[in-house]
Design a protein around this motif. Structure first.
Motif, PDB file in Angstrom:
ATOM      1  N   PHE A 155       0.814  -1.212   0.000  1.00 35.31           N
ATOM      2  CA  PHE A 155       0.000   0.000   0.000  1.00 35.31           C
ATOM      3  C   PHE A 155       0.855   1.273   0.000  1.00 35.31           C
ATOM      4  O   PHE A 155       1.753   1.442   0.827  1.00 35.31           O
ATOM      5  N   PHE A 156       0.601   2.179  -0.921  1.00 39.22           N
ATOM      6  CA  PHE A 156       1.142   3.546  -0.995  1.00 39.22           C
ATOM      7  C   PHE A 156       2.616   3.660  -0.580  1.00 39.22           C
ATOM      8  O   PHE A 156       2.946   4.139   0.506  1.00 39.22           O
ATOM      9  N   THR A 211      -0.783   1.602  -4.572  1.00 35.81           N
ATOM     10  CA  THR A 211      -2.045   1.618  -3.834  1.00 35.81           C
ATOM     11  C   THR A 211      -3.131   0.858  -4.585  1.00 35.81           C
ATOM     12  O   THR A 211      -3.922   0.116  -3.984  1.00 35.81           O
TER      13      THR A 211
END
Length: 465
Positions: A416-417, A448
């Motif tokens: 994630f990110f 993401t």
């Protein structure tokens, strides 16, 4: 869908090394993670040292005796390295043989020769996914990005249209598909079945990489329109184009460990008799150690020999392949030490006790834990290892398929990110000649998308299997 249960570990509960209550344990976890983040981001300390200090800080904040905290950390480090260290080494050797022999170039050139402009993003996904199977993410970037830059420059294509699919292919393989270290550690931590995890990982990876790669690259190309930086485009010497291994032999070598592990999974389903000779044979040849070792030994003949490597050159290639992974081994091992410290302090049981009244599915909880650690530390591997340690108790009453899905949920959350505390962020920025904002709009958003899409697919699969 499997949900949290009060009785999950009733029979297997181990006495924690501290008598701290849930509130103090929660503060200790946050403090330990904060120490790791601060040391990595503020003081630029190596992740191995940061994880070591953070593990001891966790024990101290939880009120554990220092000697027992040290024992927990060293036990977890040793167990993790023993479990995946050899696999990491074998993967590094195979990757080095693939790069030095020209096998990687052969795969790239063969696929690109058969694709046109519109299909190039799909070709780059295929290239990155195939080559990314045996390679670490950073190695894959170093190997593939120069190719991406050459293709974009020579064909006058958008850099983002070509580059984002390649990055998506590498990242998805890294986070979801064994034999990469992160998924292997998670499989070991939650006691999931390797073959089932691999099969489901590929099932989730295909639609994920399509959405995050070729589909999102259209948007990324509109957001960020930059040319391939001249200083990063390599000039291949003419001799590199000669005496390369064949495309078929190279592809077969790369896919061999995956085929062997899938064969083991199929035998487990079809035979389902531990005493059967056939299943025992497949259990051996389909184990990660034997599968990767077989690929390396085959690669010496299918990659090294056609390239004209002497015995001395092959030995030197193996040695050079092992040298760069010392840091990776230590980071993965220290992540295992941090995980074991979490477990021994009773954090896993705390997660069960605190969340037993929540209506959150266990798979979603595993994803969220990995997301938080990923955002905090910047390392997908650290996030996977740490989240697996925290979420392992959730798998106690899960079916084989759901335990494998928990591994994938954690792997998805670990992607994630990506932002400024992630080494991959800076690699992409420098190779593509982007500024920080442009890197966030492309690389960070792509990561993401991978995390959210893969996590959503895992939850959907949990409803039907």
């Amino acid at each position: 869908m499997t949900r949290l249960s009060v009785e999950m570990l009733a029979a297997d509960t181990v006495q924690p090394i501290t008598s701290a209550g849930h509130a103090r344990l929660g503060i200790a976890v946050l403090a330990g993670i904060a120490v790791i983040v601060l040391l990595i981001t503020k003081f630029r300390l190596h992740a191995f040292l940061a994880l070591t200090i953070g593990s001891l800080a966790l024990g101290a904040f939880a009120g554990a005796p220092l000697d027992q905290a040290i024992t927990s950390f060293t036990t977890g480090l040793g167990t993790t390295v023993a479990g995946v260290g050899v696999l990491i080494a074998l993967g590094a050797i195979l990757g080095k043989l693939l790069a030095d022999s020209g096998g990687a170039d052969q795969i790239v050139d063969t696929i690109l020769a058969r694709t046109g402009g519109r299909s190039l993003p799909w070709a780059m996904v295929l290239i990155a996914s195939v080559i990314g199977l045996p390679l670490f993410f950073e190695v894959g970037i170093v190997l593939l990005i120069p190719v991406v830059l050459m293709v974009a420059k020579r064909g006058n294509h958008s850099l983002m249209r070509i580059g984002v699919p390649a990055l998506a292919g590498l990242s998805v393989m890294h986070g979801l598909v064994p034999p990469h270290p992160g998924p292997l550690v998670a499989i070991d931590a939650v006691k999931a079945n390797l073959g089932v995890s691999l099969a489901l990982g590929i099932l989730v990876a295909v639609p994920t990489v399509i959405i995050a790669g070729p589909v999102f690259s259209r948007v990324a190309a509109r957001w960020v329109d930059v040319p391939a930086p001249e200083r990063m485009i390599p000039q291949r010497p003419s001799e590199d184009l000669e005496n390369r291994p064949g495309f078929g032999a190279t592809l077969a070598t790369v896919l061999l460990p995956v085929v062997l592990m899938l064969a083991k999974a199929l035998a487990d389903v079809v035979v389902d008799d531990p005493a059967d000779v056939t299943q025992r044979v497949f259990d051996v040849v389909g184990s990660p150690l034997v599968a990767l070792l077989a690929a390396v030994l085959v690669g010496i003949f299918t990659l090294g020999r056609p390239a004209g490597f002497s015995r001395e050159r092959i030995s030197a290639t193996v040695e050079k392949g092992l040298a760069p992974i010392a840091g990776i081994l230590l980071i993965v091992g220290a992540g295992g030490g941090f995980k074991q410290t979490l477990i021994d302090c009773g954090v896993g049981q705390m997660v069960l006790d605190v969340s037993k009244h929540w209506a959150i599915p266990a798979l979603l909880l595993g994803w969220l834990i990995a997301v938080v650690i990923r955002l905090a530390t910047g390392s997908a591997t650290v996030a996977t290892v740490s989240a697996a340690g925290l979420a392992a108790p959730l798998a106690a009453d899960m079916s084989t398929a759901h335990a494998a899905l928990l591994v994938l949920a954690i792997g998805a959350g670990s992607l994630f990110f990506s932002h400024v505390n992630d080494a991959g962020f800076w690699l992409v920025k420098e190779y593509f000649g982007l500024d920080v904002g442009q890197t966030v709009k492309t690389w960070s958003v792509m990561e993401t998308i991978i995390s959210v899409v893969a996590g959503g697919l895992v939850l959907l699969l949990s409803l039907v299997i």
